[in-house]
Design a protein around this motif. Structure first.
Motif, PDB file in Angstrom:
ATOM      1  N   LYS A 151      22.627  93.929  51.495  1.00  0.00           N
ATOM      2  CA  LYS A 151      23.395  94.361  52.894  1.00  0.00           C
ATOM      3  C   LYS A 151      24.746  93.595  53.129  1.00  0.00           C
ATOM      4  CE  LYS A 151      22.138  94.750  57.941  1.00  0.00           C
ATOM      5  NZ  LYS A 151      22.901  93.827  58.502  1.00  0.00           N
ATOM      6  N   SER A 152      24.564  92.548  52.722  1.00  0.00           N
ATOM      7  CA  SER A 152      25.615  91.399  52.987  1.00  0.00           C
ATOM      8  C   SER A 152      27.075  91.615  51.982  1.00  0.00           C
ATOM      9  CB  SER A 152      25.389  89.887  53.019  1.00  0.00           C
ATOM     10  OG  SER A 152      24.262  89.815  53.984  1.00  0.00           O
TER      11      SER A 152
ATOM     12  N   CYS B 289      17.964  81.854  54.340  1.00  0.00           N
ATOM     13  CA  CYS B 289      19.296  81.677  53.883  1.00  0.00           C
ATOM     14  C   CYS B 289      20.114  82.955  53.977  1.00  0.00           C
ATOM     15  CB  CYS B 289      19.478  80.888  52.783  1.00  0.00           C
ATOM     16  SG  CYS B 289      18.777  79.184  52.918  1.00  0.00           S
ATOM     17  N   ALA B 290      19.330  83.963  53.355  1.00  0.00           N
ATOM     18  CA  ALA B 290      20.152  85.251  53.047  1.00  0.00           C
ATOM     19  C   ALA B 290      20.345  85.974  54.511  1.00  0.00           C
ATOM     20  CB  ALA B 290      19.229  86.075  52.144  1.00  0.00           C
ATOM     21  N   VAL B 291      19.180  85.699  55.461  1.00  0.00           N
ATOM     22  CA  VAL B 291      19.422  86.232  56.815  1.00  0.00           C
ATOM     23  C   VAL B 291      20.617  85.861  57.539  1.00  0.00           C
ATOM     24  CG1 VAL B 291      18.422  86.719  58.714  1.00  0.00           C
ATOM     25  CG2 VAL B 291      17.154  87.023  56.838  1.00  0.00           C
ATOM     26  N   LEU B 292      20.692  84.271  57.296  1.00  0.00           N
ATOM     27  CA  LEU B 292      21.925  83.644  57.685  1.00  0.00           C
ATOM     28  C   LEU B 292      23.046  83.897  57.456  1.00  0.00           C
ATOM     29  CD1 LEU B 292      20.086  80.145  58.032  1.00  0.00           C
ATOM     30  CD2 LEU B 292      20.423  81.174  60.068  1.00  0.00           C
ATOM     31  N   LEU B 293      23.161  83.928  56.049  1.00  0.00           N
ATOM     32  CA  LEU B 293      24.376  84.343  55.629  1.00  0.00           C
ATOM     33  C   LEU B 293      24.825  85.927  56.053  1.00  0.00           C
ATOM     34  CD1 LEU B 293      26.782  84.305  53.536  1.00  0.00           C
ATOM     35  CD2 LEU B 293      25.281  85.251  51.795  1.00  0.00           C
ATOM     36  N   ASP B 294      23.847  86.755  56.081  1.00  0.00           N
ATOM     37  CA  ASP B 294      24.238  88.069  56.449  1.00  0.00           C
ATOM     38  C   ASP B 294      24.755  88.029  58.044  1.00  0.00           C
ATOM     39  OD1 ASP B 294      24.063  91.187  56.395  1.00  0.00           O
ATOM     40  OD2 ASP B 294      22.753  90.726  58.138  1.00  0.00           O
TER      41      ASP B 294
ATOM     42  N   PRO C 195      25.232  89.886  66.354  1.00  0.00           N
ATOM     43  CA  PRO C 195      25.226  88.916  65.023  1.00  0.00           C
ATOM     44  C   PRO C 195      25.014  87.434  65.658  1.00  0.00           C
ATOM     45  CG  PRO C 195      27.488  90.075  65.033  1.00  0.00           C
ATOM     46  CD  PRO C 195      26.418  90.680  66.264  1.00  0.00           C
ATOM     47  N   LEU C 196      25.992  87.283  66.551  1.00  0.00           N
ATOM     48  CA  LEU C 196      25.951  85.753  66.877  1.00  0.00           C
ATOM     49  C   LEU C 196      24.591  85.268  67.712  1.00  0.00           C
ATOM     50  CD1 LEU C 196      27.820  82.947  66.931  1.00  0.00           C
ATOM     51  CD2 LEU C 196      28.692  83.778  69.194  1.00  0.00           C
TER      52      LEU C 196
ATOM     53  N   PHE D 145      23.964  74.342  59.727  1.00  0.00           N
ATOM     54  CA  PHE D 145      24.616  73.772  60.847  1.00  0.00           C
ATOM     55  C   PHE D 145      26.322  73.875  60.746  1.00  0.00           C
ATOM     56  CE2 PHE D 145      27.168  70.475  63.153  1.00  0.00           C
ATOM     57  CZ  PHE D 145      26.714  70.746  64.533  1.00  0.00           C
ATOM     58  N   PRO D 146      27.073  73.749  59.461  1.00  0.00           N
ATOM     59  CA  PRO D 146      28.529  74.333  59.475  1.00  0.00           C
ATOM     60  C   PRO D 146      28.788  75.594  59.646  1.00  0.00           C
ATOM     61  CG  PRO D 146      27.645  72.496  57.640  1.00  0.00           C
ATOM     62  CD  PRO D 146      26.354  73.048  58.397  1.00  0.00           C
ATOM     63  N   PRO D 147      28.021  76.605  59.073  1.00  0.00           N
ATOM     64  CA  PRO D 147      28.620  78.107  59.190  1.00  0.00           C
ATOM     65  C   PRO D 147      28.171  78.536  60.700  1.00  0.00           C
ATOM     66  CG  PRO D 147      26.392  77.803  57.679  1.00  0.00           C
ATOM     67  CD  PRO D 147      27.228  76.477  58.002  1.00  0.00           C
TER      68      PRO D 147
END
Length: 263
Positions: free
Chosen positions: A100-101, A138-143, A161-162, A184-186
């Motif tokens: 998806k991403s 991690c994949a969900v956070l990236l998306d 999304p935010l 935390f950084p992204p």
């Protein structure tokens, strides 16, 4: 249908089958997973999520991983089989989120091949530990991060999304506390980009909702176990070892990880 589209679809199927075949061949459960299994057995026996009857000790370190395994155990599924099934479900979910991403199917296929070839990654796509759930989170956070960053600063399109990014970040702390070092950084970057999107009150409400899972669990753990920290943390973190030695060993581990062969 165009010929190149058909070929690409068949290639995707073959890479997915390779992924599943390698996963099945290497599926395993390590000895540490049996700590969870014993606690799951106690839960199924009616003694609660503990180690020994009548002794309230939290032996599992990943709260969400433990409780995701609990329903299958309560239904009579053996912990070994339940753990492998949950691991596979998390990995398939991870691939779905990456699909998806990423804009490019070729990029996804290349990434899957790299996953299959990286021992340090693929060996822990099962193992009975929470690693597959970490990969999925991690994949969900990236998306959600990419979706939030795709919107212009303070664009209302970033609302959903935010908000989801902040909520998933909060839930991730029930998988592993140290995941905060990864997200935390992204998360801070996305929040700063859209800092004017919400009022202070809206920001506060969103952050409270994001922090609620960890806060609720910590309160329960203090009431039920007598401590917000699992027993392994109490046993392993208070080491009589100089910090310089721990840092040195950590750097060696990081160096060994970078040398993981891709075969």
């Amino acid at each position: 249908m165009r010929l190149d589209t058909v070929r690409q679809r068949w290639l995707a199927i073959l890479v997915l089958l390779l992924f599943l075949a390698v996963w099945g061949k290497n599926a395993w459960v390590c000895d540490d997973a049996y700590i969870n299994f014993r606690s799951l057995d106690q839960l199924a026996a009616g003694n609660g999520p503990i180690w020994n009857p009548h002794a309230r000790v939290q032996v599992y370190t990943s709260v969400l991983w433990y409780w995701l395994q609990a329903p299958a155990r309560l239904l009579g599924v053996a912990p070994y089989a339940g753990s492998l099934a949950l691991s596979l479900a998390c990995m398939l979910g991870c691939l779905a989120m990456l699909r998806k991403s990423l804009d490019s199917d070729r990029a996804l296929l290349l990434l899957m091949l790299l996953m299959v070839g990286a021992r340090g990654f693929f060996d822990y796509t099962s193992s009975g530990l929470e690693n597959p759930l970490v990969f999925l989170v991690c994949a969900v956070l990236l998306d959600r991060y990419l979706a939030a960053m795709a919107a212009a600063p303070d664009d209302p399109a970033a609302n959903r999304p935010l908000r989801q990014l902040l909520w998933v970040a909060g839930w991730s702390l029930l998988v592993r506390h140290d995941l905060a070092l990864l997200w935390f950084p992204p998360v801070a970057h996305a929040a700063w980009r859209h800092r004017k999107l919400w009022t202070r009150r809206a920001w506060l409400q969103t952050l409270i909702v994001g922090a609620a899972p960890l806060a609720v669990w910590s309160a329960f753990a203090v009431f039920y176990y007598g401590s917000p920290w699992p027993n392994p943390a109490l046993a392993k973190l208070a080491l009589a070892v100089p910090r310089s030695t721990l840092v040195s060993q950590g750097l060696r581990y990081f160096e060994a990880t970078l040398q993981d062969p891709v075969l």
